[in-house]
Motif scaffolding. Structure first.
Motif, short mmCIF file in Angstrom:
data_model
loop_
_atom_site.label_atom_id
_atom_site.label_comp_id
_atom_site.label_asym_id
_atom_site.label_seq_id
_atom_site.Cartn_x
_atom_site.Cartn_y
_atom_site.Cartn_z
N PRO A 146 0.85 35.16 38.94
CA PRO A 146 2.03 35.21 38.08
C PRO A 146 2.01 36.42 37.15
CG PRO A 146 0.54 33.46 37.39
CD PRO A 146 -0.01 34.03 38.66
N ILE A 147 3.17 36.94 36.86
CA ILE A 147 3.30 38.09 35.97
C ILE A 147 3.46 37.57 34.54
CG2 ILE A 147 4.71 40.09 35.40
CD1 ILE A 147 5.34 40.39 38.30
N GLY A 167 10.00 37.09 35.03
CA GLY A 167 8.61 37.00 35.50
C GLY A 167 8.48 36.10 36.71
N GLN A 168 9.19 34.98 36.69
CA GLN A 168 9.16 34.06 37.84
C GLN A 168 9.73 34.73 39.09
OE1 GLN A 168 7.76 31.15 38.22
NE2 GLN A 168 8.52 30.92 40.32
N THR A 170 7.37 37.37 40.45
CA THR A 170 6.25 36.72 41.12
C THR A 170 6.66 36.28 42.53
OG1 THR A 170 5.40 35.97 39.00
CG2 THR A 170 4.60 34.82 40.96
N GLU A 171 7.88 35.74 42.68
CA GLU A 171 8.37 35.35 44.00
C GLU A 171 8.51 36.56 44.92
OE1 GLU A 171 12.05 33.34 43.34
OE2 GLU A 171 11.11 31.68 42.25
N GLY A 174 5.19 37.67 46.08
CA GLY A 174 4.70 36.72 47.09
C GLY A 174 5.28 37.03 48.47
#
Length: 95
Positions: free
Chosen positions: A2-3, A28-29, A32-33, A36
């Protein structure tokens, strides 16, 4: 991975964009996705895959390389202010 909030603030400062603290968590979420998804793409085995120049294997149709206009250099240079040996003379701009 996570960032964190401070990393988002550093990235925003480098990109010269303003990110509100309320938006930072959602951003940030999302980042992070995205990272990924990039990790998933990097995990694919592409050892036997030949690179492509175009995904649709398109071929460009080219026209014939033929002269379509006549040479009018003399007519153009006849109205130029200064010409020498077929070249246009211009004032010197760099000293």
């Amino acid at each position: 991975m996570p960032i964190e909030q401070d990393e988002i603030e550093k990235i925003a400062a480098l990109a010269r964009i303003r990110v509100d603290t309320a938006q930072a968590a959602a951003l940030g979420q999302r980042l992070t996705e995205i990272l990924g998804m990039v990790e998933q793409l990097q995990a694919v085995d592409t050892a036997g895959v030949e690179p492509m120049a175009h995904p649709l294997d398109a071929v460009a149709t080219l026209r014939a390389d033929e002269v379509t206009e006549c040479n009018r250099r003399d007519a153009f240079q006849a109205i130029a202010p200064a010409v020498e040996d077929g070249l246009y003379l211009v004032p010197k701009v760099i000293e």
